[in-house]
Design a protein around this motif. Structure first.
Motif, PDB file in Angstrom:
ATOM      1  N   ARG A   1      17.888  70.044  14.177  1.00  0.00           N
ATOM      2  CA  ARG A   1      16.758  69.172  13.859  1.00  0.00           C
ATOM      3  C   ARG A   1      15.753  69.043  15.004  1.00  0.00           C
ATOM      4  NH1 ARG A   1      18.600  62.800  14.071  1.00  0.00           N
ATOM      5  NH2 ARG A   1      19.436  62.794  16.197  1.00  0.00           N
ATOM      6  N   ILE A   2      16.118  69.549  16.180  1.00  0.00           N
ATOM      7  CA  ILE A   2      15.230  69.464  17.338  1.00  0.00           C
ATOM      8  C   ILE A   2      14.261  70.642  17.293  1.00  0.00           C
ATOM      9  CG2 ILE A   2      15.112  69.473  19.849  1.00  0.00           C
ATOM     10  CD1 ILE A   2      16.277  66.912  18.490  1.00  0.00           C
ATOM     11  N   GLY A   3      13.003  70.355  17.048  1.00  0.00           N
ATOM     12  CA  GLY A   3      12.005  71.402  16.938  1.00  0.00           C
ATOM     13  C   GLY A   3      10.841  70.949  16.086  1.00  0.00           C
ATOM     14  N   HIS A   4      10.091  71.917  15.582  1.00  0.00           N
ATOM     15  CA  HIS A   4       8.897  71.611  14.792  1.00  0.00           C
ATOM     16  C   HIS A   4       8.495  72.869  14.030  1.00  0.00           C
ATOM     17  CE1 HIS A   4       4.728  70.431  13.870  1.00  0.00           C
ATOM     18  NE2 HIS A   4       5.153  69.189  14.057  1.00  0.00           N
ATOM     19  N   PRO A   5       7.921  72.729  12.836  1.00  0.00           N
ATOM     20  CA  PRO A   5       7.481  73.925  12.100  1.00  0.00           C
ATOM     21  C   PRO A   5       6.511  74.794  12.882  1.00  0.00           C
ATOM     22  CG  PRO A   5       7.492  72.028  10.645  1.00  0.00           C
ATOM     23  CD  PRO A   5       7.765  71.504  12.024  1.00  0.00           C
ATOM     24  N   ASP A   6       5.691  74.203  13.763  1.00  0.00           N
ATOM     25  CA  ASP A   6       4.725  74.984  14.536  1.00  0.00           C
ATOM     26  C   ASP A   6       5.390  75.908  15.548  1.00  0.00           C
ATOM     27  OD1 ASP A   6       2.722  73.764  13.146  1.00  0.00           O
ATOM     28  OD2 ASP A   6       2.076  72.442  14.778  1.00  0.00           O
ATOM     29  N   VAL A   7       6.661  75.646  15.855  1.00  0.00           N
ATOM     30  CA  VAL A   7       7.395  76.491  16.795  1.00  0.00           C
ATOM     31  C   VAL A   7       8.068  77.652  16.079  1.00  0.00           C
ATOM     32  CG1 VAL A   7       9.374  76.517  18.391  1.00  0.00           C
ATOM     33  CG2 VAL A   7       7.778  74.583  18.400  1.00  0.00           C
TER      34      VAL A   7
ATOM     35  N   GLY B   1      22.790  67.416  21.982  1.00  0.00           N
ATOM     36  CA  GLY B   1      22.052  66.980  20.807  1.00  0.00           C
ATOM     37  C   GLY B   1      21.541  68.088  19.913  1.00  0.00           C
ATOM     38  N   TYR B   2      22.021  69.320  20.094  1.00  0.00           N
ATOM     39  CA  TYR B   2      21.615  70.429  19.237  1.00  0.00           C
ATOM     40  C   TYR B   2      22.564  70.539  18.035  1.00  0.00           C
ATOM     41  CZ  TYR B   2      18.496  71.279  23.118  1.00  0.00           C
ATOM     42  OH  TYR B   2      17.538  71.111  24.088  1.00  0.00           O
ATOM     43  N   LEU B   3      22.421  71.566  17.230  1.00  0.00           N
ATOM     44  CA  LEU B   3      23.003  71.549  15.893  1.00  0.00           C
ATOM     45  C   LEU B   3      24.491  71.205  15.860  1.00  0.00           C
ATOM     46  CD1 LEU B   3      22.441  71.988  12.850  1.00  0.00           C
ATOM     47  CD2 LEU B   3      23.294  74.315  13.178  1.00  0.00           C
ATOM     48  N   LEU B   4      25.302  71.863  16.664  1.00  0.00           N
ATOM     49  CA  LEU B   4      26.743  71.601  16.586  1.00  0.00           C
ATOM     50  C   LEU B   4      27.061  70.185  17.042  1.00  0.00           C
ATOM     51  CD1 LEU B   4      28.300  74.993  17.713  1.00  0.00           C
ATOM     52  CD2 LEU B   4      27.476  74.262  15.470  1.00  0.00           C
ATOM     53  N   HIS B   5      26.340  69.694  18.045  1.00  0.00           N
ATOM     54  CA  HIS B   5      26.508  68.306  18.470  1.00  0.00           C
ATOM     55  C   HIS B   5      26.022  67.354  17.382  1.00  0.00           C
ATOM     56  CE1 HIS B   5      26.121  65.313  22.103  1.00  0.00           C
ATOM     57  NE2 HIS B   5      27.043  64.957  21.247  1.00  0.00           N
ATOM     58  N   GLN B   6      24.990  67.732  16.661  1.00  0.00           N
ATOM     59  CA  GLN B   6      24.498  66.898  15.563  1.00  0.00           C
ATOM     60  C   GLN B   6      25.577  66.709  14.495  1.00  0.00           C
ATOM     61  OE1 GLN B   6      20.830  68.865  14.310  1.00  0.00           O
ATOM     62  NE2 GLN B   6      20.156  68.909  16.446  1.00  0.00           N
ATOM     63  N   PHE B   7      26.340  67.750  14.219  1.00  0.00           N
ATOM     64  CA  PHE B   7      27.438  67.605  13.254  1.00  0.00           C
ATOM     65  C   PHE B   7      28.548  66.711  13.809  1.00  0.00           C
ATOM     66  CE2 PHE B   7      25.421  70.841  10.779  1.00  0.00           C
ATOM     67  CZ  PHE B   7      25.936  70.710   9.503  1.00  0.00           C
ATOM     68  N   LEU B   8      28.745  66.694  15.123  1.00  0.00           N
ATOM     69  CA  LEU B   8      29.753  65.830  15.721  1.00  0.00           C
ATOM     70  C   LEU B   8      29.348  64.365  15.715  1.00  0.00           C
ATOM     71  CD1 LEU B   8      30.667  67.900  18.922  1.00  0.00           C
ATOM     72  CD2 LEU B   8      32.158  67.489  16.959  1.00  0.00           C
ATOM     73  N   SER B   9      28.048  64.112  15.672  1.00  0.00           N
ATOM     74  CA  SER B   9      27.529  62.768  15.918  1.00  0.00           C
ATOM     75  C   SER B   9      27.661  61.865  14.699  1.00  0.00           C
ATOM     76  CB  SER B   9      26.056  62.839  16.333  1.00  0.00           C
ATOM     77  OG  SER B   9      25.232  63.011  15.201  1.00  0.00           O
ATOM     78  N   VAL B  10      27.390  60.579  14.937  1.00  0.00           N
ATOM     79  CA  VAL B  10      27.439  59.609  13.835  1.00  0.00           C
ATOM     80  C   VAL B  10      26.049  59.134  13.421  1.00  0.00           C
ATOM     81  CG1 VAL B  10      29.763  58.800  14.367  1.00  0.00           C
ATOM     82  CG2 VAL B  10      27.799  57.697  15.467  1.00  0.00           C
ATOM     83  N   ASN B  11      25.000  59.572  14.130  1.00  0.00           N
ATOM     84  CA  ASN B  11      23.654  59.185  13.692  1.00  0.00           C
ATOM     85  C   ASN B  11      22.901  60.333  13.039  1.00  0.00           C
ATOM     86  OD1 ASN B  11      23.147  60.598  16.127  1.00  0.00           O
ATOM     87  ND2 ASN B  11      21.309  59.389  16.551  1.00  0.00           N
ATOM     88  N   ALA B  12      23.182  61.582  13.434  1.00  0.00           N
ATOM     89  CA  ALA B  12      22.510  62.730  12.817  1.00  0.00           C
ATOM     90  C   ALA B  12      23.262  63.248  11.610  1.00  0.00           C
ATOM     91  CB  ALA B  12      22.344  63.849  13.843  1.00  0.00           C
ATOM     92  N   ASN B  13      24.564  63.005  11.544  1.00  0.00           N
ATOM     93  CA  ASN B  13      25.403  63.509  10.463  1.00  0.00           C
ATOM     94  C   ASN B  13      25.831  62.358   9.560  1.00  0.00           C
ATOM     95  OD1 ASN B  13      27.245  64.702   8.768  1.00  0.00           O
ATOM     96  ND2 ASN B  13      28.492  65.617  10.380  1.00  0.00           N
ATOM     97  N   LEU B  14      25.183  62.260   8.410  1.00  0.00           N
ATOM     98  CA  LEU B  14      25.524  61.227   7.421  1.00  0.00           C
ATOM     99  C   LEU B  14      26.141  61.836   6.173  1.00  0.00           C
ATOM    100  CD1 LEU B  14      22.254  59.051   7.663  1.00  0.00           C
ATOM    101  CD2 LEU B  14      24.327  58.953   9.076  1.00  0.00           C
ATOM    102  N   ARG B  15      26.640  63.039   6.282  1.00  0.00           N
ATOM    103  CA  ARG B  15      27.176  63.761   5.126  1.00  0.00           C
ATOM    104  C   ARG B  15      28.440  63.096   4.602  1.00  0.00           C
ATOM    105  NH1 ARG B  15      24.882  69.354   5.464  1.00  0.00           N
ATOM    106  NH2 ARG B  15      26.362  69.972   3.841  1.00  0.00           N
ATOM    107  N   THR B  16      28.701  63.319   3.318  1.00  0.00           N
ATOM    108  CA  THR B  16      29.918  62.805   2.689  1.00  0.00           C
ATOM    109  C   THR B  16      30.791  63.944   2.164  1.00  0.00           C
ATOM    110  OG1 THR B  16      28.739  62.521   0.589  1.00  0.00           O
ATOM    111  CG2 THR B  16      28.837  60.612   2.065  1.00  0.00           C
ATOM    112  N   ASP B  17      30.413  65.186   2.479  1.00  0.00           N
ATOM    113  CA  ASP B  17      31.225  66.327   2.053  1.00  0.00           C
ATOM    114  C   ASP B  17      32.195  66.704   3.165  1.00  0.00           C
ATOM    115  OD1 ASP B  17      29.572  67.497   3.901  1.00  0.00           O
ATOM    116  OD2 ASP B  17      28.698  68.983   2.543  1.00  0.00           O
ATOM    117  N   ARG B  18      32.715  67.918   3.134  1.00  0.00           N
ATOM    118  CA  ARG B  18      33.736  68.345   4.105  1.00  0.00           C
ATOM    119  C   ARG B  18      33.185  68.545   5.506  1.00  0.00           C
ATOM    120  NH1 ARG B  18      34.434  74.084   4.580  1.00  0.00           N
ATOM    121  NH2 ARG B  18      36.687  73.787   4.635  1.00  0.00           N
TER     122      ARG B  18
END
Length: 357
Positions: A105-111, A179-196
């Motif tokens: 999630r860290i980034g921007h469409p312009d990049v 705070g990049y993708l794999l850390h985002q999945f570990l976190s409790v604020n970036a990952n609100l998923r209810t699946d596996r």
């Protein structure tokens, strides 16, 4: 007890000392190809006196890019360009691993190229800004990855690892920190998923484990390391308050894969560091906590001598001192890092730092 200046056996690869050049984004890759240049090869070859070089974060897929002018390892052209870098380092007797970094999630469409937009575990926007070619811009709300896209991401990491070996790298480091993708999945604020892939600790650690397993399966565990930053808040990330409850199961799961090393970006909790080191059976690399904006200092070599770590990594101090191991052995002097040139492009603040006579 060995010192930081003694050699070390890294999963079958002998490294000349226990001083690591930490991964540092430098934003000097050539766009639109996202390739390293001859200047990149000189930069890393200058620092080949490290026991181990870990490159700047390198995206495993086009959508994994979060910053301007960062290199990839997902095209044939990128593989060819990196070969010049690894050849230059090996000519100086160095060992070099590529860090695979999906920024999520860290980034921007312009990049991003081709109309892509940032993705993440959930559609939760990070607070903060990123620099684009048009200037500073607020982070955007990422698109939540589907289950199939999560699996595709795992395959992207494995494919990029194969590309790294084809490019001459000695191995890869999976970036599970900062705070990049794999850390985002570990976190409790970036990952609100209810699946596996979300909710319980078992589910939140699943993606880092799957990526590490896929990479180790693609190139061998002896060529695979991983970086973690328990409790880190960079890029608006929040870990579970029970850090040990998340990271001990993760490290135990990673230990079963027999990876070459664990690279810990410490956040101040030395007690947790000691517990993770005790749980880790192979080489343990530490980037010690120093406080916000304070680079790792020369005294960090003592962490090898006292057994806290097998190897110790330096960021900004290595950026500014291409011959850092020699300077550490001589107790300095040390060049001061010029923060204004960290991401500015060109030779200044990149390859023009002087070495000792």
């Amino acid at each position: 007890m060995p010192t930081a200046f003694d050699p070390h056996e890294l999963a079958g690869t002998k490294v000349r000392n226990r001083i690591v050049m930490a991964p540092m984004t430098r934003s000097r890759a050539r766009e639109p190809e996202r390739i390293p240049t001859a200047l990149t090869a000189r930069y890393y070859a200058q620092r080949a006196g490290a026991g181990l070089i870990v490159t700047e974060g390198t995206q495993p897929s086009a959508v994994g890019q979060g910053y301007t002018n960062t290199p990839g390892l997902h095209s044939a052209e990128q593989v060819r360009a990196w070969r010049a870098v690894t050849d230059a380092v090996h000519a100086e007797g160095g060992v070099i691993f590529a860090q695979l970094m999906h920024t999520g999630r860290i980034g921007h469409p312009d990049v991003l190229p081709d109309g892509l937009a940032p993705v993440g575990p959930s559609a939760v926007r990070a607070r903060g800004k990123v620099y684009t070619h048009q200037g500073a811009a607020e982070f955007v709300t990422p698109r939540e990855l589907t289950d199939e896209e999560v699996h595709r991401t795992v395959r992207d990491f494995a494919d990029a690892a194969r590309n790294a070996i084809d490019a001459g790298f000695d191995g890869v480091e999976v970036h599970g920190a900062n705070g990049y993708l794999l850390h985002q999945f570990l976190s409790v604020n970036a990952n609100l998923r209810t699946d596996r892939w979300g909710g319980s600790v078992e589910n939140r650690i699943r993606l880092p484990l799957e990526v590490a397993r896929a990479v180790a399966g693609a190139i061998g565990p002896h060529r695979t390391g991983i970086r973690l930053s328990p409790g880190g808040t960079f890029n608006d990330i929040t870990d579970d308050a029970d850090l040990a409850g998340t990271y001990l199961p993760l490290v135990n799961g990673l230990a079963e894969l027999d990876l070459a090393y664990l690279h810990l970006a410490e956040q101040a909790d030395r007690a947790l560091t000691d517990r993770l080191r005790a749980a880790w059976p192979n080489t343990f690399i530490l980037n010690p906590a120093t406080g916000s904006g304070v680079p790792t200092g020369p005294d960090a070599v003592d962490l090898v001598a006292d057994g806290t770590a097998d190897l110790v990594s330096f960021g900004a101090l290595f950026l500014a001192n291409p011959d850092l191991p020699a300077r550490l052995a001589a107790d300095g002097p040390f060049n001061a890092p010029d923060r204004a040139t960290f991401y500015s492009g060109g030779e200044r603040g990149y390859t023009d730092y002087p070495a000792l006579d």
